[in-house]
Design an enzyme around this catalytic site. Structure first.
Site, PDB file in Angstrom:
ATOM      1  N   VAL A 190      -1.465  -0.393  10.580  1.00  0.00           N
ATOM      2  CA  VAL A 190      -2.690  -1.370   9.847  1.00  0.00           C
ATOM      3  C   VAL A 190      -1.876  -2.346   8.815  1.00  0.00           C
ATOM      4  O   VAL A 190      -1.793  -3.389   8.974  1.00  0.00           O
ATOM      5  CB  VAL A 190      -3.944  -0.538   9.233  1.00  0.00           C
ATOM      6  CG1 VAL A 190      -5.027  -1.607   8.585  1.00  0.00           C
ATOM      7  CG2 VAL A 190      -4.714   0.158  10.545  1.00  0.00           C
ATOM      8  N   CYS A 191      -1.509  -1.485   7.689  1.00  0.00           N
ATOM      9  CA  CYS A 191      -0.954  -2.254   6.657  1.00  0.00           C
ATOM     10  C   CYS A 191       0.441  -2.925   6.947  1.00  0.00           C
ATOM     11  O   CYS A 191       0.741  -3.793   5.962  1.00  0.00           O
ATOM     12  CB  CYS A 191      -1.113  -1.461   5.388  1.00  0.00           C
ATOM     13  SG  CYS A 191      -2.770  -1.048   5.045  1.00  0.00           S
ATOM     14  N   MET A 192       1.087  -2.735   7.701  1.00  0.00           N
ATOM     15  CA  MET A 192       2.224  -3.350   7.992  1.00  0.00           C
ATOM     16  C   MET A 192       2.199  -4.181   9.139  1.00  0.00           C
ATOM     17  O   MET A 192       2.539  -5.297   9.118  1.00  0.00           O
ATOM     18  CB  MET A 192       3.562  -2.279   8.508  1.00  0.00           C
ATOM     19  CG  MET A 192       4.790  -2.879   8.609  1.00  0.00           C
ATOM     20  SD  MET A 192       5.778  -1.975   9.906  1.00  0.00           S
ATOM     21  CE  MET A 192       5.348  -2.625  11.469  1.00  0.00           C
TER      22      MET A 192
ATOM     23  N   LEU B 208      -0.545   2.213   5.940  1.00  0.00           N
ATOM     24  CA  LEU B 208      -0.006   2.834   7.163  1.00  0.00           C
ATOM     25  C   LEU B 208       0.414   1.837   7.991  1.00  0.00           C
ATOM     26  O   LEU B 208      -0.282   0.579   8.340  1.00  0.00           O
ATOM     27  CB  LEU B 208      -1.337   3.816   7.798  1.00  0.00           C
ATOM     28  CG  LEU B 208      -1.794   4.948   6.999  1.00  0.00           C
ATOM     29  CD1 LEU B 208      -3.122   5.513   7.808  1.00  0.00           C
ATOM     30  CD2 LEU B 208      -0.961   5.958   6.766  1.00  0.00           C
TER      31      LEU B 208
ATOM     32  N   ASP C   4       0.596  -1.346  -0.057  1.00  0.00           N
ATOM     33  CA  ASP C   4       0.023   0.056   0.057  1.00  0.00           C
ATOM     34  C   ASP C   4       0.895   1.200   0.002  1.00  0.00           C
ATOM     35  O   ASP C   4       0.350   2.302   0.680  1.00  0.00           O
ATOM     36  CB  ASP C   4      -0.866  -0.033   1.303  1.00  0.00           C
ATOM     37  CG  ASP C   4      -1.963  -0.875   1.238  1.00  0.00           C
ATOM     38  OD1 ASP C   4      -2.699  -1.086   1.986  1.00  0.00           O
ATOM     39  OD2 ASP C   4      -1.829  -1.805  -0.021  1.00  0.00           O
TER      40      ASP C   4
END
Lengths: 211, 211, 211, 211, 211, 211, 211, 211
Positions: free
Chosen positions: C118-120, C115, C20
């Site tokens: 969340v995405c990591m 972000l 992302d």
């Protein structure tokens, strides 16, 4: 709250240790504003008396440039016992210090010390090895750099000590508002810990009075 | 303090490792003020000599833009041994480095290295896996960003290394003020670690002299 | 460095996951300067190609306000495979994502994602539970607040992921300067990671030329 | 550079005034790191000697808790004249201070004083009213809070004093590199003002030597 | 916008002066991130060419540790003229520098210089006395401390120079979007000044393409 | 308060100018938190309606990546007039903009614009030259860097504009609490300017109610 | 110090104005730590009594959520006169306020007020227009944001008010240590302004006593 | 995502606990901007309703200066149940509180509480000892100092609670975008958590509309 919550302070099993809160060493503090530090130490002195904790203080060469202990500690808790050091850097290396603590039969230590990296951390590590449960009051210690404080918090947590702040100590020692001396604990908070609370009280009292 | 406190430095079992404190790499440091870093490295050099610690240094391509080791290290500790790298990024990948350490028969490593994320962290992780007890002197290393330092401290603590600051190292190596060379250790502190202490001494001496 | 150092990256066992890094989500980043973040992501793209790591990217609704992936990722590593999401928030909830990773037979994941919270973090936690060794590249992710980043680092470390910074990743993937493509790795560092190094080179070259 | 540039220092018309750089007052400084402040004051002492500026120092009750002047000032400039205060807060209220300055027949004052808000600012304002051209060396003074320094800079600029930093003072006093003692000025810079310059020199010397 | 707005830049009357943007001096910069500074200087080089401003550069002992001028300046503006210094600290003390500027017959100077306190400020003050209108590009200079930059901004404003930032310079030189080379100016902004703008473009282009 | 206080706003002589508060440009803002900026702009929109100020808005290429004006401005003040730009960078270069302002016969301009360095500053400087009294609402503009904002404040003050913050604007436009619509002004403050005031009200109301 | 130094306070011509230091408004302060602000206001109250300055206070709707004046002001200076406002935002719009000040026949105003942007700034601007010499005590006011304070300082300086800090006020009112009540002034400093001074005294007293 | 990922929230097993988010206590918060904190608490209230989580609130002496709960909590989640305290400091010491939680049969607690050190931390520690899985929402609590927050995060992580931020909570509760009420979750994010997202949407919608 039962006495067996492993993560929290049992006021009946606690000892307050205040190490090297001296006027000269205070001048080396760079991780917290000095008046704030002084307030927090005063808070601990008052709390230890209110909560009837055996309290021990010590100082590092107070006759030299490190300076004397700030007077409020023994002023606010006349029961606190001063145990001089005899050349040890780590207070735990002083047999009299260890003896005094052992005599209390208590196993929970609340410790604050200037400078954090040394005078709070070393006795903490020794006490952990000796089997005590230790709470490090970081914001009532005072350290020579902010980086050193972050490092020291990581270090004592790694070893198993509980990092804690002065307001949490106050709250754990108060334990409940349903106690006759609740207001004395609240006063300590307002005078030395959460100082802006005074404004809340003033606003509240006035709002009620103008009705 | 017994030699078996697992959380503290046994000066008799310690080796000082100073990795890549080079004039060019120093220019990349962003997590600590450069003169302060330089002072802390000088302190470690002097302390390693005072405490008679086997000391090893290395540099990464000092003939290139990374620049030479800062001269004070070997100047302050002429006993320190420089072990050149031969292309390894991780000093622990250099057999001569590992050999030299093994020969000391000591199992406690005190390490500082520029940049913290790589030259302090990698040998630390390798040494931990090899069974050593490792102390990372974070504020004597120097890193390329503050965020990277926070990340690296979390990383080495996770792996079991002890994060430590220069003042704590000095105090653990001094161990007690009851030693003939106590003032030499104190001088290192005043010259390189807790510099504001000098003002305390000047005020103290004057206060006494005007009586 | 042996492949079994549990705390470090084995380049032969690693997979690069870039989650992302989208132009719109980049605008929400508040924990690191945006050009710096962009550079770090570029570095990871180039490194994954140089180190021949299987590389997978994904994006969250790139046709919407989140925007498209920044073009440099696939530009710098044409081998990277884009795996679209189909409504999952956690990339690990996408069967195709997990399949692709499993097919590599590699067990070490290097992950960066915008972000961070969340995405990591989410794919990291899922991957840990699935038995992978995970390295979280914190300064190549980008988060919505600094407080959220501190919280997230504590969270993934607690779960057993290794927090790491872009320079450490670069150095672990380079592994040694004794490799024919060493200068390509060095170039990535100078172009995208430790940008001030360029000044060191310019000064060095000039100093030599004026002799 | 002609002596009539109204905005710059004419070394032939300048007087150096160092007010209250005392060990105790130094402990109250919160707007600049203490070792840095100390270095800047040392720089001014050395510069005043190199540039042959009439130099006057004073101290506020040095026999009390304010402490003595730091020794380096008179050590580095033995020609500096100490003029004791007799109860005045504003040094300019001391007739002997004003006399000494008037005797020099010079009209340009370079002033630094601890604490900035009072001991640098008050004599500055009085001197401006008395017709002098005044340069306030802000980063060699030291103030009790950062906010107070911003306020004080605005105050003295409003009154017509020139705000200046130690490096600019050094450069204006050096005036040109074409002077026999240029290296002495450069040494002051490297030792006390722009300390990281030392690394540039070490890298440069090494780069040249390895050719 | 008429050319007589006393507070703004008249591109037809402007000269670009870039002083001492050298690789070694860059390493001393502490008031702005180095890659950002480098970008801003590149922007000025490109802008001076696009706006056809007479441009002069100089360097302080580039054969020494100060290092050479960063190459992009003359690379991006091949018309820029390099005027070596011959020992002067203040570029305005170099007759050739002043001559070159006088020859342009222009009276508006745009100046950026490393270090801000000295190499941007001194020529500024001299030029003001000589009757020029001077704009100081603070964020394209680079200073040895943040405090020194605040001090220097106050100093040059007091003397009548206009403090300005790189984005404002770019916008004043662009003057209007109704010009054939508008996109070249916009490109400079995106590449070197307001870097996050690139994300806005990427999001915009994608949003339009998915319709 | 008379209308002739040269340092303050005369609501009967004021015009509100809101320049380029666009969704894309907002993403470039780095000197103030974005939600706070948005609130302040909303406050100005509501205030201009409450105080019946002629209000003009403009946008820079809103059909491009700069994005559209945030909708609240015209939503909260339907009387505001949008005057498109036609390629001008400086709004004051747009004849229609200047005309519209001249038609009001008012001479006091209140201006906020994104980015501060350009879209707030340029029209300010032009308006000052044209004889207007200008108030720059710094914390309702939004700039690309904090350094650029400090620079810009110094620049517009030097030229004679009055720097002002949103709360001061609100208070000057309210002028007195003795007005029938006082509570509407107070609501703007609580909703968009001094948001923590809401807590004061909640505490107050409750304190009174429990009597 | 003569009474005619235009840049400094003449204690015989000064009036102390303390505006809106209310418990509720204090909760909105974000530019200075609240206990510190409270201390500074206490200092001003004590100083105004010691220096026998006519002192006036006022409050904004103290019966509402703004809360009452903090009690220490009138407690420490029983001579201070409270002048209620009747709906005015700008205290100077209250005829009784202006009358009271005029009656003193003094022309120097020392003003502090919460919030700085409004309650300190507006009366300041009005008073300047009315011909008074005004000193704004910035660090005893308290503002709703740091940015707003920087803006406000620039604003009042532009108008001709003198920005000043609490320690400078204390020192100018003390004027000389050769006065019988010198120690009372010193006590105010130690209790409310330069709190760390207490440590200097404790160290000093001890150093002398151990001789 | 399976419900058994030990490191993540299972929305079907979660209970939301919101402790002491009171208007007075909010005024004591120093670790996060107050409007931001308020937004995060609103987010949690809305999310608990959307995700149908049993939700319990409590307050500490709301009739006193601590003030009432902010109204939005019960307004946004009418199903939330308020459980008054009866003198306990630690909510977990209130039998009714524990009962209510036990009745849900859920074992995952999501907790936020003002002040973090006490009202978030104490129930957390008690719940961990009682066998619950606890997520501490740090940025929706609010603490009396930043240092205290860092200390508290270390403390609860040490005890086994998961530190989490509001955006991660939102994302874990949303779980997937493939749900009919996805947009309601997205709206909460845009309104209360990642506020700048609104600008992304506005830019996107406009970019599409101008095609």
């Amino acid at each position: 709250m039962t006495a067996v919550n492993k993560w929290m302070i049992d006021p009946n099993d606690a000892v307050m240790l205040l190490v090297d809160h001296q006027s000269g060493l205070f001048q080396l503090v760079r991780d917290i504003d000095l008046p704030t530090l002084r307030h927090h130490v005063c808070a601990l002195a008052k709390l230890s008396r209110l909560a009837k904790l055996p309290t021990f203080t010590t100082a590092s060469v107070p006759d030299g440039p490190n300076g004397p202990l700030i007077p409020e500690i023994h002023q606010y808790n006349p029961e606190a016992v001063y145990i001089p050091r005899t050349g040890q850097i780590n207070a735990w290396d002083n047999p009299k210090w260890v003896e005094a603590i052992e005599k209390t039969k208590r196993k929970t230590l609340l410790i604050a010390g200037t400078l954090t990296s040394v005078c709070m951390a070393f006795p903490t590590l020794s006490a952990l090895v000796a089997g005590y449960k230790v709470f490090c009051i970081i914001d009532a210690s005072g350290n020579w750099s902010k980086m050193a404080t972050d490092i020291t918090v990581a270090r004592i947590v790694q070893a198993g000590a509980v990092p804690i702040d002065t307001n949490a100590v106050l709250s754990e020692l108060t334990n409940t508002w349903n106690r006759p001396d609740a207001m004395e604990f609240a006063q300590v908070s307002m005078d030395h810990v959460v100082l802006p609370y005074r404004c809340l009280m003033e606003s509240y009292d006035k709002a009620q009075s103008v009705q």
